[in-house]
Design a protein around this motif. Structure first.
Motif, PDB file in Angstrom:
ATOM      1  N   TYR A  68      -5.993  -1.584  11.382  1.00  0.00           N
ATOM      2  CA  TYR A  68      -6.007  -2.734  10.479  1.00  0.00           C
ATOM      3  C   TYR A  68      -6.140  -2.287   9.025  1.00  0.00           C
ATOM      4  N   HIS A  69      -7.064  -1.374   8.774  1.00  0.00           N
ATOM      5  CA  HIS A  69      -7.330  -0.934   7.407  1.00  0.00           C
ATOM      6  C   HIS A  69      -6.158  -0.137   6.830  1.00  0.00           C
ATOM      7  N   ASN A  70      -5.523   0.689   7.672  1.00  0.00           N
ATOM      8  CA  ASN A  70      -4.358   1.428   7.186  1.00  0.00           C
ATOM      9  C   ASN A  70      -3.193   0.487   6.876  1.00  0.00           C
ATOM     10  N   ASP A  71      -3.039  -0.576   7.671  1.00  0.00           N
ATOM     11  CA  ASP A  71      -2.015  -1.586   7.348  1.00  0.00           C
ATOM     12  C   ASP A  71      -2.316  -2.246   6.005  1.00  0.00           C
ATOM     13  N   HIS A  72      -3.582  -2.504   5.750  1.00  0.00           N
ATOM     14  CA  HIS A  72      -3.995  -3.089   4.473  1.00  0.00           C
ATOM     15  C   HIS A  72      -3.584  -2.181   3.310  1.00  0.00           C
ATOM     16  N   HIS A  73      -3.772  -0.883   3.442  1.00  0.00           N
ATOM     17  CA  HIS A  73      -3.424   0.037   2.359  1.00  0.00           C
ATOM     18  C   HIS A  73      -1.914   0.207   2.200  1.00  0.00           C
ATOM     19  N   LYS A  74      -1.163   0.082   3.286  1.00  0.00           N
ATOM     20  CA  LYS A  74       0.294   0.208   3.195  1.00  0.00           C
ATOM     21  C   LYS A  74       0.904  -0.927   2.378  1.00  0.00           C
ATOM     22  N   GLU A  75       0.359  -2.115   2.517  1.00  0.00           N
ATOM     23  CA  GLU A  75       0.912  -3.306   1.853  1.00  0.00           C
ATOM     24  C   GLU A  75      -0.119  -3.977   0.955  1.00  0.00           C
ATOM     25  N   GLN A  76      -0.935  -3.191   0.285  1.00  0.00           N
ATOM     26  CA  GLN A  76      -2.033  -3.736  -0.505  1.00  0.00           C
ATOM     27  C   GLN A  76      -1.529  -4.670  -1.611  1.00  0.00           C
ATOM     28  N   THR A  78       0.262  -7.391  -1.238  1.00  0.00           N
ATOM     29  CA  THR A  78       1.478  -8.119  -0.909  1.00  0.00           C
ATOM     30  C   THR A  78       1.112  -9.393  -0.151  1.00  0.00           C
ATOM     31  N   ASP A  79       1.372 -10.529  -0.755  1.00  0.00           N
ATOM     32  CA  ASP A  79       1.021 -11.812  -0.150  1.00  0.00           C
ATOM     33  C   ASP A  79       1.765 -12.002   1.175  1.00  0.00           C
ATOM     34  N   GLY A  80       1.039 -12.386   2.194  1.00  0.00           N
ATOM     35  CA  GLY A  80       1.614 -12.607   3.507  1.00  0.00           C
ATOM     36  C   GLY A  80       1.699 -11.369   4.381  1.00  0.00           C
ATOM     37  N   VAL A  81       1.480 -10.196   3.787  1.00  0.00           N
ATOM     38  CA  VAL A  81       1.555  -8.950   4.553  1.00  0.00           C
ATOM     39  C   VAL A  81       0.214  -8.203   4.535  1.00  0.00           C
ATOM     40  N   ASP A  82      -0.452  -8.171   3.377  1.00  0.00           N
ATOM     41  CA  ASP A  82      -1.745  -7.503   3.257  1.00  0.00           C
ATOM     42  C   ASP A  82      -2.754  -8.225   4.152  1.00  0.00           C
ATOM     43  N   THR A  83      -3.323  -7.480   5.090  1.00  0.00           N
ATOM     44  CA  THR A  83      -4.234  -8.085   6.055  1.00  0.00           C
ATOM     45  C   THR A  83      -5.577  -8.499   5.455  1.00  0.00           C
ATOM     46  N   ASP A  84      -5.873  -8.104   4.231  1.00  0.00           N
ATOM     47  CA  ASP A  84      -7.131  -8.504   3.584  1.00  0.00           C
ATOM     48  C   ASP A  84      -6.961  -9.693   2.645  1.00  0.00           C
ATOM     49  N   LEU A  85      -5.748 -10.158   2.441  1.00  0.00           N
ATOM     50  CA  LEU A  85      -5.533 -11.335   1.593  1.00  0.00           C
ATOM     51  C   LEU A  85      -5.458 -12.587   2.466  1.00  0.00           C
ATOM     52  N   PRO A  86      -6.081 -13.676   2.007  1.00  0.00           N
ATOM     53  CA  PRO A  86      -5.963 -14.921   2.779  1.00  0.00           C
ATOM     54  C   PRO A  86      -4.520 -15.406   2.766  1.00  0.00           C
ATOM     55  N   THR A  87      -4.085 -15.987   3.869  1.00  0.00           N
ATOM     56  CA  THR A  87      -2.693 -16.468   3.933  1.00  0.00           C
ATOM     57  C   THR A  87      -2.636 -17.964   3.730  1.00  0.00           C
TER      58      THR A  87
END
Length: 87
Positions: A68-76, A78-87
């Motif tokens: 999960y955290h590595n996905d967050h850093h890959k798309e930091q 990016t709205d709709g893709v960053d797993t740490d941003l609310p959608t």
């Protein structure tokens, strides 16, 4: 005579809470850094150490957090893709 865990004083429970919360935060931060492969040169050793460091937390979350955290850093950011941003 009070039971060891069930009837402790307020001071006992306050100290236990602060100690437990501090330990949980320290272990979470260790797992965060290990998820970036910063403990060892090899990914395998970091993975094994992350699992070991996660053991006292009782809930095995290291592998899922790492993905999960590595996905967050890959798309930091990016709205709709960053797993740490609310959608």
């Amino acid at each position: 005579r009070e039971e060891a865990l069930g009837g402790g004083s307020l001071k006992f429970w306050a100290i236990a809470y602060v100690f437990g919360a501090s330990l949980a935060q320290i272990l979470f931060l260790a797992n965060h850094e290990i998820s970036h492969n910063l403990a060892f040169r090899s990914q395998r050793n970091n993975k094994l150490f992350g699992i070991l460091a996660n053991t006292p937390m009782l809930v095995p979350y290291f592998i899922a957090f790492k993905d999960y955290h590595n996905d967050h850093h890959k798309e930091q950011g990016t709205d709709g893709v960053d797993t740490d941003l609310p959608t």
